[in-house]
Scaffold this motif. Structure first.
Motif, PDB file in Angstrom:
ATOM      1  N   ILE A   1       0.809  -1.220  -0.041  1.00 58.76           N
ATOM      2  CA  ILE A   1      -0.138   0.019   0.041  1.00 58.76           C
ATOM      3  C   ILE A   1       0.834   1.203   0.207  1.00 58.76           C
ATOM      4  N   ASP A   2       0.539   1.741  -1.027  1.00 59.04           N
ATOM      5  CA  ASP A   2       1.708   3.016  -1.357  1.00 59.04           C
ATOM      6  C   ASP A   2       0.772   4.447  -1.400  1.00 59.04           C
ATOM      7  N   LEU A   3       0.980   5.193  -0.090  1.00 57.19           N
ATOM      8  CA  LEU A   3       0.241   6.395  -0.055  1.00 57.19           C
ATOM      9  C   LEU A   3       0.866   7.677  -0.002  1.00 57.19           C
ATOM     10  N   ASP A   4       2.257   7.459  -0.586  1.00 57.00           N
ATOM     11  CA  ASP A   4       2.976   8.796  -0.880  1.00 57.00           C
ATOM     12  C   ASP A   4       2.339   9.515  -1.909  1.00 57.00           C
ATOM     13  N   VAL A   5       2.637  10.881  -1.998  1.00 57.95           N
ATOM     14  CA  VAL A   5       1.708  11.732  -2.919  1.00 57.95           C
ATOM     15  C   VAL A   5       2.181  11.478  -4.554  1.00 57.95           C
ATOM     16  N   HIS A   6       3.613  10.730  -4.715  1.00 56.06           N
ATOM     17  CA  HIS A   6       3.932  10.215  -5.919  1.00 56.06           C
ATOM     18  C   HIS A   6       3.655   8.828  -6.095  1.00 56.06           C
ATOM     19  N   GLN A   7       3.233   8.579  -7.344  1.00 51.81           N
ATOM     20  CA  GLN A   7       3.089   7.228  -7.616  1.00 51.81           C
ATOM     21  C   GLN A   7       4.196   5.974  -7.557  1.00 51.81           C
ATOM     22  N   GLY A   8       3.908   5.037  -6.834  1.00 52.07           N
ATOM     23  CA  GLY A   8       5.040   4.133  -6.869  1.00 52.07           C
ATOM     24  C   GLY A   8       5.411   3.296  -8.206  1.00 52.07           C
ATOM     25  N   ASN A   9       5.990   4.024  -9.092  1.00 58.25           N
ATOM     26  CA  ASN A   9       6.219   3.689 -10.464  1.00 58.25           C
ATOM     27  C   ASN A   9       7.295   2.547 -10.478  1.00 58.25           C
ATOM     28  N   GLY A  10       8.355   2.692  -9.658  1.00 57.49           N
ATOM     29  CA  GLY A  10       9.091   1.545  -9.676  1.00 57.49           C
ATOM     30  C   GLY A  10       8.856   0.428  -9.184  1.00 57.49           C
ATOM     31  N   THR A  11       8.036   0.202  -7.974  1.00 57.37           N
ATOM     32  CA  THR A  11       7.329  -0.779  -7.556  1.00 57.37           C
ATOM     33  C   THR A  11       6.394  -1.523  -8.361  1.00 57.37           C
TER      34      THR A  11
END
Length: 300
Positions: free
Chosen positions: A154-164
């Motif tokens: 679950i990635d709730l950083d403002v930036h998309q977790g593109n690498g993940t």
């Protein structure tokens, strides 16, 4: 006991232009100790992990070029930091903090990494201050050690977790969920298993209702036996690099929603702090500290 990865190298490598945002790595543990949320025994120092754990995620050519400072200039510019031995050592130690945090979470229910959340690191390249994807490395570690099979990130950083998203694009054993600002970097998004892109200035009510509407059903659908939570506080309205409109209290409620779901469903969770770039360092530290306060309140 809540176990928290922290290391002096987290805060002692950056060029002058990047020092201010990184003060949080020094001030956050100080605040947690000062207020009594944590004690010295809560913290542990990670080390350099075995290369095999990193190579389970990252291409050998890329990794060893990184270690030997042989990354081509164009690729190095995308990373954003001047490359150095200390910088690469830091990135490896962050990954070990997340690996060891996985083990602590299996025992105690939750573990934290003061740093981490390097979700712009791809299989074969780095971007945006991320070189080695700590939570992807942790996920593979769990699977290869036979400690978990189905994992939810679950990635709730403002930036998309593109690498993940790229790393696990063709892997049904790891489900990637990113809720982020539609107008934020990266401007060319990868495809996570679930992406929710939020409009500029999305505030507490819409954000929390969206998360609350998605998360319980997602848990039922994925049925993870381990969860990674990237809890960046760059969703705040005060963040210099973010486009959302969250308050500190809304960010705190976000953390409670995620961690309550983990606790109620008995899912171990490893948390990496991710981004936070508000002008006032006190705002960054307070928002991050709330995550630790909630973890202590719910799990211990």
């Amino acid at each position: 006991m809540l176990k928290i990865a922290n290391h002096p190298i987290y805060r002692h490598f950056l060029p002058d232009g990047h020092r201010f945002p990184m003060l949080k790595y020094d001030l956050l543990p100080q605040q947690l100790l000062y207020e009594g949320t944590c004690e010295p025994d809560n913290f542990f120092e990670p080390d350099i992990p075995n290369d095999k754990h990193i190579l389970a995620v990252h291409d050998p050519e890329y990794f060893y070029d990184l270690v030997n400072l042989k990354i081509k200039p164009k690729a190095a510019r995308k990373i954003g930091f001047p490359l150095s031995e200390d910088l690469i050592e830091r990135e490896r130690i962050i990954a070990d903090g997340t690996i060891k945090g996985c083990e602590f979470a299996l025992t105690h229910g939750i573990a934290m990494n003061i740093a981490g959340g390097t979700h712009h690191a791809f299989t074969n390249r780095g971007e945006a201050f991320c070189m080695l994807n700590d939570q992807a490395i942790g996920a593979r570690y769990l699977q290869q050690q036979g400690l978990a099979q189905k994992i939810l990130i679950i990635d709730l950083d403002v930036h998309q977790g593109n690498g993940t998203a790229e790393i696990f694009a063709n892997d049904p054993s790891v489900f990637t969920f990113s809720m982020h600002g539609a107008s934020n970097y990266p401007f060319k998004k990868e495809q996570s298993d679930l992406d929710i892109a939020l409009a500029r200035n999305t505030g507490d009510i819409e954000y929390l209702n969206t998360l609350q509407g998605v998360l319980p059903e997602l848990i039922k659908r994925v049925q993870p036996d381990f969860l990674f939570y990237l809890c960046g506080v760059d969703i705040l309205t005060s963040d210099k690099l973010g486009t959302l409109g969250m308050s500190i209290d809304g960010c705190k409620q976000r953390d409670r929603i995620v961690l309550e779901v983990c606790k109620e469903n008995n899912i171990p969770v490893q948390c990496s702090m991710g981004g936070g770039y508000s002008k006032d360092i006190k705002v960054i530290v307070e928002a991050h500290a709330n995550t630790y306060r909630i973890a202590q309140d719910l799990f211990f």
